[in-house]
Design a protein around this motif. Structure first.
Motif, short mmCIF file in Angstrom:
data_model
loop_
_atom_site.label_atom_id
_atom_site.label_comp_id
_atom_site.label_asym_id
_atom_site.label_seq_id
_atom_site.Cartn_x
_atom_site.Cartn_y
_atom_site.Cartn_z
N MET A 64 1.74 -1.98 -2.20
CA MET A 64 1.41 -2.51 -0.88
C MET A 64 2.05 -3.88 -0.71
N ASP A 65 2.59 -4.11 0.47
CA ASP A 65 3.21 -5.39 0.79
C ASP A 65 2.74 -5.81 2.18
N LEU A 66 2.29 -7.06 2.31
CA LEU A 66 1.80 -7.58 3.58
C LEU A 66 2.46 -8.91 3.89
N ASN A 67 2.87 -9.08 5.13
CA ASN A 67 3.47 -10.32 5.59
C ASN A 67 2.38 -11.16 6.26
N PRO A 68 2.03 -12.33 5.70
CA PRO A 68 0.96 -13.14 6.29
C PRO A 68 1.19 -13.49 7.76
N SER A 69 2.43 -13.64 8.16
CA SER A 69 2.70 -14.06 9.54
C SER A 69 2.49 -12.95 10.55
N THR A 70 2.42 -11.69 10.09
CA THR A 70 2.23 -10.58 11.02
C THR A 70 0.95 -9.79 10.72
N THR A 71 0.09 -10.39 9.90
CA THR A 71 -1.16 -9.73 9.50
C THR A 71 -2.37 -10.52 9.99
N ALA A 72 -3.35 -9.81 10.50
CA ALA A 72 -4.63 -10.42 10.85
C ALA A 72 -5.75 -9.69 10.12
N VAL A 73 -6.72 -10.43 9.63
CA VAL A 73 -7.91 -9.81 9.05
C VAL A 73 -9.03 -9.94 10.07
N ILE A 74 -9.72 -8.85 10.29
CA ILE A 74 -10.74 -8.80 11.34
C ILE A 74 -12.10 -8.54 10.71
N ALA A 75 -12.94 -9.55 10.76
CA ALA A 75 -14.30 -9.48 10.20
C ALA A 75 -15.23 -8.96 11.28
N CYS A 76 -15.79 -7.79 11.06
CA CYS A 76 -16.58 -7.11 12.08
C CYS A 76 -18.08 -7.34 11.92
N HIS A 77 -18.66 -8.01 12.89
CA HIS A 77 -20.10 -8.06 13.10
C HIS A 77 -20.89 -8.70 11.96
N LYS A 88 -3.33 -18.16 2.62
CA LYS A 88 -2.00 -17.55 2.82
C LYS A 88 -1.51 -17.74 4.26
N ASN A 89 -2.32 -18.41 5.09
CA ASN A 89 -1.97 -18.68 6.49
C ASN A 89 -1.84 -17.43 7.35
N ALA A 90 -2.58 -16.39 7.00
CA ALA A 90 -2.68 -15.23 7.88
C ALA A 90 -3.82 -15.49 8.88
N GLN A 91 -3.81 -14.78 9.99
CA GLN A 91 -4.80 -15.00 11.03
C GLN A 91 -6.14 -14.36 10.70
N SER A 128 -8.67 -2.62 -1.93
CA SER A 128 -9.69 -3.59 -2.33
C SER A 128 -9.26 -4.99 -1.87
N THR A 129 -10.21 -5.90 -1.88
CA THR A 129 -9.93 -7.30 -1.56
C THR A 129 -8.82 -7.84 -2.45
N ASP A 130 -8.91 -7.58 -3.75
CA ASP A 130 -7.89 -8.09 -4.68
C ASP A 130 -6.51 -7.52 -4.35
N GLU A 131 -6.44 -6.25 -4.02
CA GLU A 131 -5.15 -5.63 -3.68
C GLU A 131 -4.57 -6.24 -2.42
N ILE A 132 -5.42 -6.52 -1.45
CA ILE A 132 -4.96 -7.09 -0.18
C ILE A 132 -4.45 -8.52 -0.40
N LEU A 133 -5.20 -9.31 -1.13
CA LEU A 133 -4.78 -10.71 -1.38
C LEU A 133 -3.50 -10.74 -2.20
N SER A 134 -3.37 -9.83 -3.15
CA SER A 134 -2.14 -9.76 -3.95
C SER A 134 -0.96 -9.36 -3.07
N ALA A 135 -1.18 -8.44 -2.14
CA ALA A 135 -0.11 -7.97 -1.26
C ALA A 135 0.37 -9.06 -0.30
N LEU A 136 -0.53 -9.99 0.04
CA LEU A 136 -0.15 -11.10 0.92
C LEU A 136 0.67 -12.14 0.17
#
Length: 197
Positions: A1-14, A53-56, A189-197
């Motif tokens: 998995m690879d994620l670009n912080p500048s084009t990624t947003a994390v959305i915390a629901c409710h 990581k300066n993602a939104q 997982s959270t760890d996988e997402i943070l590593s991908a960023l």
């Protein structure tokens, strides 16, 4: 998995007092699984890691006007909101819990629907910011998270569910969403997402 912080947003629901708070209106449904799965710890780690990581970061709140005048109680869940008198805008119950308070640069989107994208300006704001990938987490996995994920996929976003930062009323309901969502997006997982960023 690879994620670009500048084009990624994390959305915390409710992550609101009435939904995930220990004494909230919906605590009888959700709090046991929140505690057993350490959801608030995982969510906090994800939010802090993403900010580094300066993602939104986006918080989505479900809240209703006085007297629930904008509540369409066409489902059992929304009917319960009206019966309990919960999730009124500008009330303690609709505020984000203290453990996961938004930072100054985080967005807060409020709407009177289950999906983050329904009756909100979220899609418009994400597109204006150049976001093409969303990471969803929160409560409940099989309600707001799944509903928002399906809507985001239909709108053309790459969608990832943070599996350990969300929960439902039961482990079975949580897992059922994760099992089926692999056909619509990704689960990590959270760890996988943070590593991908």
């Amino acid at each position: 998995m690879d994620l670009n912080p500048s084009t990624t947003a994390v959305i915390a629901c409710h992550f609101e007092n009435d939904i995930v708070g220990a004494n909230g209106a919906f605590a009888p449904f959700f709090r046991t699984q929140i505690d057993q799965r350490n959801v608030l710890d995982a969510a906090g780690r994800l939010l802090n890691g993403v900010r580094a990581k300066n993602a939104q970061v986006v918080y989505v709140r479900v809240a209703f006007q006085a007297g629930h005048s904008d509540l369409v109680s066409n489902t059992p869940l929304l009917s319960m909101v009206a019966q309990q008198g919960s999730l009124l805008d500008d009330s303690f119950g609709s505020e984000i819990i203290n453990e996961l308070k938004p930072a100054d640069d985080d967005w807060i989107v409020t709407n009177p629907k289950v999906s983050a994208f329904a009756s909100s300006n979220l899609d418009e704001r994400l597109r204006q910011a150049g976001i093409d990938t969303v990471v969803l987490f929160g409560v409940a996995t099989n309600v707001s998270v799944e509903s928002s994920g399906r809507a985001a996929g239909d709108l053309g976003y790459r969608v990832i569910i943070a599996s350990d930062a969300c929960s439902a009323a039961s482990e079975e309901a949580h897992q059922a969403t994760l099992d089926s969502f692999g056909l619509l997006g990704e689960v990590a997982s959270t760890d996988e997402i943070l590593s991908a960023l």
